[in-house]
Design an enzyme around this catalytic site. Structure first.
Site, PDB file in Angstrom:
ATOM      1  N   ASN A 156       0.824  -1.221   0.000  1.00  0.00           N
ATOM      2  CA  ASN A 156       0.000   0.000   0.000  1.00  0.00           C
ATOM      3  C   ASN A 156       0.854   1.265   0.000  1.00  0.00           C
ATOM      4  O   ASN A 156       0.517   2.246   0.642  1.00  0.00           O
ATOM      5  CB  ASN A 156      -0.919   0.008   1.219  1.00  0.00           C
ATOM      6  CG  ASN A 156      -1.888  -1.145   1.212  1.00  0.00           C
ATOM      7  OD1 ASN A 156      -2.528  -1.423   0.211  1.00  0.00           O
ATOM      8  ND2 ASN A 156      -1.983  -1.842   2.328  1.00  0.00           N
ATOM      9  N   CYS A 157       1.929   1.235  -0.746  1.00  0.00           N
ATOM     10  CA  CYS A 157       2.907   2.321  -0.753  1.00  0.00           C
ATOM     11  C   CYS A 157       2.881   3.024  -2.105  1.00  0.00           C
ATOM     12  O   CYS A 157       2.540   2.416  -3.116  1.00  0.00           O
ATOM     13  CB  CYS A 157       4.291   1.716  -0.487  1.00  0.00           C
ATOM     14  SG  CYS A 157       5.674   2.867  -0.565  1.00  0.00           S
TER      15      CYS A 157
END
Length: 159
Positions: free
Chosen positions: A36-37
């Site tokens: 989730n970066c």
């Protein structure tokens, strides 16, 4: 041959323990990853590198880590599914680990000691990359913002 490096083990994402000794004679790229970066797109570049170089002796190992902005909150199964569905990742992944602090995986403690970062030894963010030569010698550390494609020449030098 740097036997010290090959003494480390890690658990694959399926829980199976693997010795780095298994990769003697190969160039290894070790990367802390997150799903989730803003840099998660690096999975594409890493997979492309792996496909291009795996038959020439490159191994890439992704080490999911939730220490930066809690950007890898999932279980091993969720992480594997995310990587399969979104990036068709075929290179090995480990179970989720820590890369900084007292709970840091021993491999990361070793790599940070051998290849110091700019301000200190700590990993600054997701997708920091460590390149290890065929003899187990840590060769180069790349900041998270360095795209996988931009390290090809370094891999070429070691293959």
């Amino acid at each position: 041959m740097n036997e010290e490096f090959y003494k480390f083990n890690y658990n694959q994402i399926n829980g199976e323990e693997v010795s780095l000794n298994k990769f003697k004679g190969k160039v290894i790229l070790i990367v802390n990853t997150a799903s989730n970066c803003g840099l998660t797109y690096h999975y594409t570049g890493l997979e492309n590198l792996y496909k291009e170089y795996k038959d020439k002796g490159l191994v890439i190992i992704g080490f999911p880590c939730n220490q930066f902005g809690r950007q890898e909150p999932g279980t091993s199964e969720e992480i594997q599914e995310f990587c399969d569905l979104n990036y068709n990742v075929t290179f090995p992944l480990s179970e989720k680990i820590e890369v900084n602090g007292s709970g840091a995986h021993p491999l990361y403690k070793y790599l940070k000691k051998k290849l110091v970062g700019k301000l200190n030894n700590n990993i600054k963010w997701n997708f920091t990359k460590f390149l290890v030569d065929k003899n187990g010698n840590p060769s180069k550390r790349f900041a998270s913002v360095v795209d996988p494609e931009d390290i090809k020449s370094f891999i070429d030098d070691l293959i």
